[in-house]
Design a protein around this motif. Structure first.
Motif, mmCIF file in Angstrom:
data_model
loop_
_atom_site.group_PDB
_atom_site.id
_atom_site.type_symbol
_atom_site.label_atom_id
_atom_site.label_comp_id
_atom_site.label_asym_id
_atom_site.label_seq_id
_atom_site.Cartn_x
_atom_site.Cartn_y
_atom_site.Cartn_z
ATOM 1 N N TRP A 1 -29.117 9.114 16.875
ATOM 2 C CA TRP A 1 -30.484 9.533 17.179
ATOM 3 C C TRP A 1 -31.380 8.301 17.340
ATOM 4 O O TRP A 1 -30.890 7.164 17.285
ATOM 5 C CB TRP A 1 -31.012 10.492 16.100
ATOM 6 C CG TRP A 1 -31.930 11.539 16.667
ATOM 7 C CD1 TRP A 1 -33.287 11.635 16.462
ATOM 8 C CD2 TRP A 1 -31.582 12.613 17.542
ATOM 9 N NE1 TRP A 1 -33.790 12.713 17.161
ATOM 10 C CE2 TRP A 1 -32.770 13.324 17.835
ATOM 11 C CE3 TRP A 1 -30.384 13.037 18.129
ATOM 12 C CZ2 TRP A 1 -32.789 14.435 18.665
ATOM 13 C CZ3 TRP A 1 -30.404 14.147 18.960
ATOM 14 C CH2 TRP A 1 -31.602 14.827 19.219
ATOM 15 N N SER A 2 -32.649 8.496 17.569
ATOM 16 C CA SER A 2 -33.523 7.364 17.914
ATOM 17 C C SER A 2 -33.606 6.339 16.791
ATOM 18 O O SER A 2 -33.436 5.136 17.015
ATOM 19 C CB SER A 2 -34.928 7.866 18.265
ATOM 20 O OG SER A 2 -35.385 8.757 17.277
ATOM 21 N N GLU A 3 -33.772 6.810 15.557
ATOM 22 C CA GLU A 3 -33.969 5.858 14.453
ATOM 23 C C GLU A 3 -32.687 5.086 14.143
ATOM 24 O O GLU A 3 -32.729 3.888 13.869
ATOM 25 C CB GLU A 3 -34.534 6.549 13.199
ATOM 26 C CG GLU A 3 -33.727 7.696 12.616
ATOM 27 C CD GLU A 3 -33.903 9.047 13.311
ATOM 28 O OE1 GLU A 3 -34.443 9.110 14.434
ATOM 29 O OE2 GLU A 3 -33.460 10.052 12.727
ATOM 30 N N ASP B 1 -32.637 0.567 22.645
ATOM 31 C CA ASP B 1 -33.459 1.504 21.867
ATOM 32 C C ASP B 1 -33.671 2.833 22.581
ATOM 33 O O ASP B 1 -33.730 3.890 21.951
ATOM 34 C CB ASP B 1 -34.824 0.881 21.550
ATOM 35 C CG ASP B 1 -34.685 -0.289 20.582
ATOM 36 O OD1 ASP B 1 -33.569 -0.481 20.058
ATOM 37 O OD2 ASP B 1 -35.678 -1.005 20.386
ATOM 38 N N GLU B 2 -33.773 2.790 23.913
ATOM 39 C CA GLU B 2 -34.104 4.006 24.649
ATOM 40 C C GLU B 2 -32.850 4.780 25.096
ATOM 41 O O GLU B 2 -32.950 5.826 25.712
ATOM 42 C CB GLU B 2 -34.993 3.694 25.865
ATOM 43 C CG GLU B 2 -34.355 2.879 26.993
ATOM 44 C CD GLU B 2 -34.141 1.381 26.669
ATOM 45 O OE1 GLU B 2 -34.533 0.935 25.570
ATOM 46 O OE2 GLU B 2 -33.546 0.692 27.510
ATOM 47 N N TRP C 1 -30.304 6.140 23.217
ATOM 48 C CA TRP C 1 -29.640 7.003 22.242
ATOM 49 C C TRP C 1 -29.433 8.435 22.741
ATOM 50 O O TRP C 1 -28.501 9.117 22.328
ATOM 51 C CB TRP C 1 -30.457 7.031 20.935
ATOM 52 C CG TRP C 1 -31.844 7.565 21.144
ATOM 53 C CD1 TRP C 1 -32.944 6.855 21.525
ATOM 54 C CD2 TRP C 1 -32.265 8.929 21.040
ATOM 55 N NE1 TRP C 1 -34.030 7.672 21.654
ATOM 56 C CE2 TRP C 1 -33.636 8.962 21.360
ATOM 57 C CE3 TRP C 1 -31.622 10.116 20.702
ATOM 58 C CZ2 TRP C 1 -34.375 10.138 21.362
ATOM 59 C CZ3 TRP C 1 -32.353 11.292 20.694
ATOM 60 C CH2 TRP C 1 -33.713 11.296 21.016
ATOM 61 N N ALA C 2 -30.292 8.874 23.651
ATOM 62 C CA ALA C 2 -30.193 10.270 24.119
ATOM 63 C C ALA C 2 -29.178 10.435 25.247
ATOM 64 O O ALA C 2 -28.920 11.546 25.703
ATOM 65 C CB ALA C 2 -31.562 10.758 24.588
#
Ligand SMILES: O=P(O)(O)OC[C@H]1O[C@@H](O)[C@H](O)[C@@H](O)[C@@H]1O
Length: 302
Positions: free
Chosen positions: A245-247, A257-258, A260-261
């Motif tokens: 997930w993002s964290e 960082d961007e 993860w999805a």
């Protein structure tokens, strides 16, 4: 020594790319679909390390060695050494397959002309003093079929874990559905390795790191890419489901960082309670099959 050697195969139905280092599948694209696997844009192919993405082979143990029943040394590398080792490319009799082998045996002292690969391998002998021959064959047709075959070449039995740590590319993990884990028991690594049951995990809204006990096929349904990815196994007893997930992605150096999805890790495995005992001379085989269909059509038969 070069760590960047990659092999590719093109058939009328699909294309496949595999890296010798770790025998790691990097790309699989069936003719009628977009790329099925995710590889991090920050991945570096020239480094002698597993690349973030594709299908790293976790073997002969899984996860942090302190939790694995297959290895005693707690400082052993996460997910075993197969993904950290240069495999030997083998000749395949079939034009749609790539085959690799890894031999693990005590290093003969006094041997003057050891290959670089043998020297690298020798360093893992202290961690895992059990001889084996492992073969990985990857066949690409309309279905991707990947098989790990392990033979105990030692004179004692031992335990191993294995997993195909597959990074599936998705349009957005927040908008996909996972089918097939309904009612299965799981161990939750993000909740103190506690046991759970009944959470079907069909959608994603936070970090997940679970080991499900199940042999059932699973499907990733992805409306954003108008496709379903069907994954079935033989010889495996678990599914590992992981998204940082993002964290979580913030603390992983080689995931932007961007990004993860953009992926879901859905891993066919024999881990924790499914660790395999293998006897002298015995051969065990584990296979994963991946196919893709339009969201609106029926899954293809493999
Ligand atoms: O960063 P690595 O070693 O490739 O591992 C990534 C993840 O791999 C998953 O299989 C594990 O369940 C996670 O706990 C782990 O964080």
């Amino acid at each position: 020594m070069s760590h960047s050697s990659i092999q590719s195969v093109q058939t009328p139905d699909s294309t496949l790319v595999v890296r010798d280092f770790g025998a790691q599948v990097l790309s699989w694209r069936p003719r009628a679909s977009e790329e099925v696997l995710w590889v991090s844009p920050l991945a570096t192919i020239t480094r002698a390390s597993p690349l973030r993405g594709g299908i790293p082979v976790c073997f002969p143990w899984f996860d942090n060695a302190s939790r694995s029943s297959a290895v005693e040394a707690t400082q052993a590398p996460t997910h075993g050494f197969a993904r950290n080792t240069l495999w030997e490319r083998k000749k395949s009799t079939e034009g749609d397959s790539l085959c690799f082998s890894l031999t693990h045996a005590p290093f003969a002292s006094g041997q003057l002309e050891a290959t670089t690969r043998e020297l690298a391998e020798a360093e893992y002998w202290d961690l895992y003093p059990h001889s084996f021959d492992a073969d990985l064959s990857v066949r690409t047709r309309e279905t991707l079929e990947i098989t790990l075959t392990v033979t105990n070449t030692d004179n004692h039995s031992y335990v191993f874990e294995a997993a195909f740590h597959t990074y599936f590319r998705v349009s957005d993990i927040r908008n996909i559905n996972l089918k097939g884990l309904e009612g299965a028991c799981y161990i939750d690594a993000l909740n103190g390795f506690t046991a759970g049951v009944g959470d079907s995990l069909d959608t994603f809204s936070e970090a997940v790191d679970r080991v499900y006990t199940s042999k059932s096929p699973v499907t990733i349904s992805d409306p954003g890419l108008s496709r379903e990815i069907h994954i079935a196994t033989e010889g495996f007893g678990s599914w590992i489901v992981w998204t940082p997930w993002s964290e979580g992605a913030l603390s992983i150096e080689d995931i932007p960082d961007e990004a993860w999805a953009d992926f879901l890790c859905l891993e066919a495995g024999n881990v924790l309670g499914d660790a395999q005992q293998i006897y002298p001379g015995e051969t065990l085989e584990m296979t994963m099959r991946v196919s893709v269909s339009d969201l609106t059509s029926f899954p293809p038969q493999s």
